[in-house]
Write an enzyme that holds these catalytic residues in place. Structure first.
Site, PDB file in Angstrom:
ATOM      1  N   SER A  49      -1.675  -7.551   0.497  1.00 42.80           N
ATOM      2  CA  SER A  49      -2.856  -6.771   0.890  1.00 42.80           C
ATOM      3  C   SER A  49      -3.476  -7.441   2.109  1.00 42.80           C
ATOM      4  CB  SER A  49      -3.866  -6.732  -0.257  1.00 42.80           C
ATOM      5  OG  SER A  49      -4.456  -8.019  -0.429  1.00 42.80           O
ATOM      6  N   ASP A  84       0.413  -3.845   1.968  1.00 41.12           N
ATOM      7  CA  ASP A  84      -0.094  -2.994   0.896  1.00 41.12           C
ATOM      8  C   ASP A  84      -1.461  -2.417   1.290  1.00 41.12           C
ATOM      9  OD1 ASP A  84      -0.148  -1.823  -1.614  1.00 41.12           O
ATOM     10  OD2 ASP A  84      -0.876  -3.626  -2.634  1.00 41.12           O
ATOM     11  N   HIS A  85      -1.616  -1.110   1.191  1.00 45.20           N
ATOM     12  CA  HIS A  85      -2.882  -0.440   1.541  1.00 45.20           C
ATOM     13  C   HIS A  85      -3.402  -0.851   2.920  1.00 45.20           C
ATOM     14  CE1 HIS A  85      -3.466   1.652  -2.230  1.00 45.20           C
ATOM     15  NE2 HIS A  85      -2.995   0.576  -2.816  1.00 45.20           N
ATOM     16  N   GLU A 135      -0.156   7.465   1.942  1.00 47.38           N
ATOM     17  CA  GLU A 135      -0.819   7.785   0.667  1.00 47.38           C
ATOM     18  C   GLU A 135      -1.616   9.085   0.753  1.00 47.38           C
ATOM     19  OE1 GLU A 135      -2.707   4.610  -1.535  1.00 47.38           O
ATOM     20  OE2 GLU A 135      -4.278   5.946  -2.255  1.00 47.38           O
ATOM     21  N   HIS A 207       1.365   3.264  -7.789  1.00 42.23           N
ATOM     22  CA  HIS A 207       0.494   2.084  -7.686  1.00 42.23           C
ATOM     23  C   HIS A 207      -0.138   1.820  -9.046  1.00 42.23           C
ATOM     24  CE1 HIS A 207       0.088   1.393  -3.204  1.00 42.23           C
ATOM     25  NE2 HIS A 207       0.919   2.411  -3.290  1.00 42.23           N
ATOM     26  N   GLY A 209       0.658  -0.519 -11.437  1.00 39.07           N
ATOM     27  CA  GLY A 209       1.688  -0.640 -12.484  1.00 39.07           C
ATOM     28  C   GLY A 209       1.306  -1.556 -13.636  1.00 39.07           C
ATOM     29  N   ASN A 229       4.185  -0.599  -8.048  1.00 38.90           N
ATOM     30  CA  ASN A 229       3.399  -1.744  -7.585  1.00 38.90           C
ATOM     31  C   ASN A 229       2.769  -2.500  -8.752  1.00 38.90           C
ATOM     32  OD1 ASN A 229       3.952  -0.364  -5.208  1.00 38.90           O
ATOM     33  ND2 ASN A 229       1.926  -0.717  -4.348  1.00 38.90           N
ATOM     34  N   THR A 232      -2.112  -7.029 -10.503  1.00 41.62           N
ATOM     35  CA  THR A 232      -3.018  -7.653 -11.471  1.00 41.62           C
ATOM     36  C   THR A 232      -2.282  -8.388 -12.591  1.00 41.62           C
ATOM     37  OG1 THR A 232      -4.541  -5.846 -11.012  1.00 41.62           O
ATOM     38  CG2 THR A 232      -5.014  -7.182 -12.941  1.00 41.62           C
TER      39      THR A 232
HETATM   40 ZN   LIG Z   1      -2.210   0.238  -4.594  1.00 37.84          ZN
END
Ligand SMILES: [Zn+2]
Length: 287
Positions: A49, A84-85, A135, A207, A209, A229, A232
């Protein structure tokens, strides 16, 4: 071997499995992801990210670290280094920094602006041989301080973005970043089915996951999801193992305070999580 993510995801879609995208935060995370993918002979995507890249002091540092470590460890499986993003500016910066794949998340813009910016970045990425994810429909939960409501993407808008030549597409289907609340309604498979009907062979991305039950993962893959993805869950397993080590007083025994010892249980826990996900997603032995 660092590659873009296009071929590995096209193969995954055709072979009815998914490739794991695991976010990295530092050297330990990167090493754990690379070693586990190699052990399992699985293709893998290392996600970063913008916040994590900033923490690691920049996109170039991340790209150089991942490339050097991939080489030093003699990794033979395909590895994609993916933003990512990404913001519009972040995506451009990663193309220059040596990433092999980018995500441009224009889901918070109106569809016209999302289309316009995605189109421009598709051209820039492809010119340099990178793959690109876009996205539609924001993912719920919190990522780098941005809280999304968990929209369900409009299949027509998905087709508009897919037609721009993106390599894979993240479409919101009620998925959420972080932990799922107890009253979560689950993934919207009716929407996913409609999205796949409009986007055909384009690999779809799931996203959030972390904590999606195995049967929902299997159904999502069945309906065209080829990239999942996970962020966490690795953080939680790392934190839990580190907590146990310290609560057991092991950092106070001998040289237990040495970071190579202190961080080792956490690294092993990340490896176990990555291993479990690779098995669940069906990408083991597909490298
Ligand atoms: Zn995401």
């Amino acid at each position: 071997m660092l590659v873009n993510a296009s071929e590995m995801l096209t193969k995954a879609k055709a072979g009815h499995y998914a490739v794991g995208h695991f976010n990295t935060n530092n050297l330990e995370w990167t090493k754990a992801i690379l070693q586990t993918a190699e052990e399992m002979k699985s293709p893998v995507i290392i996600g970063v990210s913008e916040g994590a890249a900033k923490y690691m002091t920049g996109f170039k540092v991340v790209a150089d670290m991942v490339k050097a470590m991939d080489k030093a460890l003699g990794i033979t499986v395909p590895v994609a280094l993916h933003l990512d993003h990404g913001s519009y500016e972040g995506a451009k910066a990663c193309i220059d920094a040596g990433f092999t794949s980018i995500m441009f998340d224009g889901s918070h813009y109106g569809i016209e602006e999302n289309v316009e910016k995605t189109k421009e970045l598709v051209a820039l990425a492809h010119e340099k041989g990178l793959s690109i994810e876009a996205e539609v429909g924001s993912i719920g939960g919190e990522e780098d301080g941005v809280i999304g409501a968990g929209e369900v993407a409009d299949p027509e808008e998905c087709k508009m973005i897919a037609d721009l030549g993106v390599d894979f597409l993240a479409a919101g289907i009620g998925n959420i970043h972080g932990k799922y609340p107890a009253n979560w309604k689950g993934l919207d498979f009716v929407a996913l089915d409609k999205i796949q009907a409009k986007t055909g062979t384009l690999p779809l991305v799931l996203h959030g996951g972390t904590g999606i039950p195995a049967d929902m993962i299997a159904k999502a893959i069945d309906l065209g999801v080829s990239k999942i993805n996970v962020n966490t869950e690795c953080q939680l397993s790392f934190a839990e193992a580190t907590r146990k080590y310290i609560e057991a007083g092991k950092d106070l025994e001998g040289k237990g305070f040495d970071p190579r010892k202190l961080l080792a249980p956490g690294v092993d826990a990340i490896k176990a999580t990555v291993r479990e996900k690779i098995e669940l997603f069906g990408s083991a032995g597909k490298a």
